[in-house]
Design an enzyme around this catalytic site. Structure first.
Site, PDB file in Angstrom:
ATOM      1  N   ALA A   1       2.958 -13.018  -2.193  1.00 51.39           N
ATOM      2  CA  ALA A   1       2.518 -12.909  -3.588  1.00 51.39           C
ATOM      3  C   ALA A   1       2.241 -11.480  -4.015  1.00 51.39           C
ATOM      4  O   ALA A   1       2.258 -11.176  -5.209  1.00 51.39           O
ATOM      5  CB  ALA A   1       1.265 -13.760  -3.799  1.00 51.39           C
ATOM      6  N   SER A   2       1.977 -10.588  -3.062  1.00 50.63           N
ATOM      7  CA  SER A   2       1.597  -9.221  -3.428  1.00 50.63           C
ATOM      8  C   SER A   2       2.783  -8.278  -3.572  1.00 50.63           C
ATOM      9  O   SER A   2       2.611  -7.129  -3.974  1.00 50.63           O
ATOM     10  CB  SER A   2       0.625  -8.655  -2.378  1.00 50.63           C
ATOM     11  OG  SER A   2       1.252  -8.587  -1.107  1.00 50.63           O
TER      12      SER A   2
ATOM     13  N   LYS B   1      -7.706  -6.860   0.869  1.00 53.11           N
ATOM     14  CA  LYS B   1      -6.947  -5.758   0.287  1.00 53.11           C
ATOM     15  C   LYS B   1      -7.046  -5.804  -1.230  1.00 53.11           C
ATOM     16  O   LYS B   1      -7.142  -6.882  -1.825  1.00 53.11           O
ATOM     17  CB  LYS B   1      -5.483  -5.832   0.721  1.00 53.11           C
ATOM     18  CG  LYS B   1      -5.252  -5.375   2.161  1.00 53.11           C
ATOM     19  CD  LYS B   1      -3.768  -5.286   2.475  1.00 53.11           C
ATOM     20  CE  LYS B   1      -3.545  -4.695   3.858  1.00 53.11           C
ATOM     21  NZ  LYS B   1      -2.098  -4.559   4.180  1.00 53.11           N
TER      22      LYS B   1
ATOM     23  N   LYS C   1      19.606 -14.238   4.808  1.00 59.42           N
ATOM     24  CA  LYS C   1      19.057 -15.300   3.969  1.00 59.42           C
ATOM     25  C   LYS C   1      19.794 -16.616   4.200  1.00 59.42           C
ATOM     26  O   LYS C   1      19.184 -17.695   4.148  1.00 59.42           O
ATOM     27  CB  LYS C   1      19.138 -14.888   2.493  1.00 59.42           C
ATOM     28  CG  LYS C   1      18.205 -13.753   2.134  1.00 59.42           C
ATOM     29  CD  LYS C   1      18.274 -13.393   0.665  1.00 59.42           C
ATOM     30  CE  LYS C   1      17.273 -12.267   0.359  1.00 59.42           C
ATOM     31  NZ  LYS C   1      17.242 -11.907  -1.063  1.00 59.42           N
TER      32      LYS C   1
END
Length: 331
Positions: free
Chosen positions: A14-15, A45, A128
């Site tokens: 998510a970050s 963080k 991937k």
């Protein structure tokens, strides 16, 4: 009348840049209860504290944890979205197994790339593909979302230096071939807005979806930069043969040196020589097209993004992140 309950969405990565766009898009939609699965050591963080202040629940997890631990972390997740760094793509394999056991209704693996067929064209796409095959073998409901090339990655340098802060790849002023090959582009900020629609659309279950904002050639991009910023842009031409010579002797490890050297060359060949990253090719490969699914979607224009660059209000990508990689790209 009571409102419908929100859909619980778990997000890995998510970050990151794409993860942040996805979080923002889902928050804007207002239909989702968001849970960011983050490493225990990263809970405090600043970026995670910012997510928490936005109403995102932080849940400590480690993808190397035993399966029962991962299953427990996903037990209440309806939709699981992954946006991990290129070096960590295979870390999704245990996540897939856990998601299937936990009964996750839909999994969005880390895709969010240009349209490129697997099988030796691009090292990251082939990595991937390993994840996609594991997902299908597990019979985990999925949606693969590809988004073309970011606006934020294709602006060349200008003499004043006004565009320097908006570059990562070192693509700079390179034009591949004659610069006429069209390629689909998307504003990074729109990625999450597309995802917010896709994850609640039953038409996209077990399908590949390609979304994009506009289609531009490098020749058109350079001309637009000169028009909007009012500065002449230097052009450095490179041909297919020279690019293929650069690939000779490069390894296949998914590490920072490879990502800084082999990956950009393969993108150049795919996007601007083969012409893979186009809606017509996506349709041929079996993708559903975003323009057909969501004709009312109001996408940001490339011209509007360039005006933000001109005004100095465009956000620098990867700011404060991956500094070693950025230095390698810019050598």
């Amino acid at each position: 009348m009571s409102s419908s309950p929100k859909i619980r969405v778990g997000i890995v990565g998510a970050s990151g840049e794409t993860g942040t766009s996805i979080i923002n898009g889902l928050l804007e939609a207002g239909k989702f209860d968001l849970i960011a699965l983050t490493r225990p050591a990263s809970m405090t963080k600043p970026i995670n504290l910012t997510l928490q202040s936005q109403g995102v629940t932080l849940r400590p997890r480690d993808l190397t944890s035993p399966q029962p631990t991962l299953v427990a972390a996903l037990s209440d997740i309806e939709i699981l979205i992954s946006s991990v760094p290129p070096m960590d793509l295979l870390s999704q394999l245990p996540l897939i197994t856990a998601a299937k056991t936990a009964g996750v209704r839909r999994f969005l693996p880390c895709a969010y790339a240009p349209v490129i067929p697997p099988g030796g064209v691009h090292i990251i796409i082939d990595e991937k593909e390993k994840v996609y095959q594991a997902m299908k073998q597990a019979r985990l409901p999925f949606t693969v979302v590809d988004i073309g090339w970011w606006y934020q990655l294709c602006v060349p340098r200008v003499p004043s230096g006004r565009t320097d802060g908006y570059q990562l790849t070192g693509e700079g002023n390179t034009i591949v071939g004659d610069g006429a090959m069209p390629s689909a582009l998307t504003d990074l900020r729109d990625v999450g807005r597309y995802v917010a629609r896709i994850v609640v659309d039953e038409r996209t279950v077990n399908r590949y979806v390609f979304v994009w904002n506009e289609v531009w050639s490098q020749r058109e991009i350079f001309g637009a930069v000169e028009r909007v910023l009012g500065e002449e842009v230097e052009r450095k031409f490179v041909g297919e043969e020279e690019l293929r010579e650069k690939l000779e002797g490069m390894g296949d490890a998914i590490d920072l040196p490879t990502i800084a050297t082999k990956v950009p060359v393969q993108y150049h060949l795919s996007l601007y020589i083969r012409g893979d990253n186009q809606p017509e090719n996506a349709e041929y490969l079996g993708y559903l097209l975003g323009k057909d699914l969501y004709p009312d979607f109001e996408a940001r224009s490339f011209d509007a993004y360039l005006k933000e660059v001109m005004d100095g209000t465009a956000k620098e990508i990867y700011k404060g992140r991956y500094e070693d990689l950025k230095k390698m790209f810019r050598k």
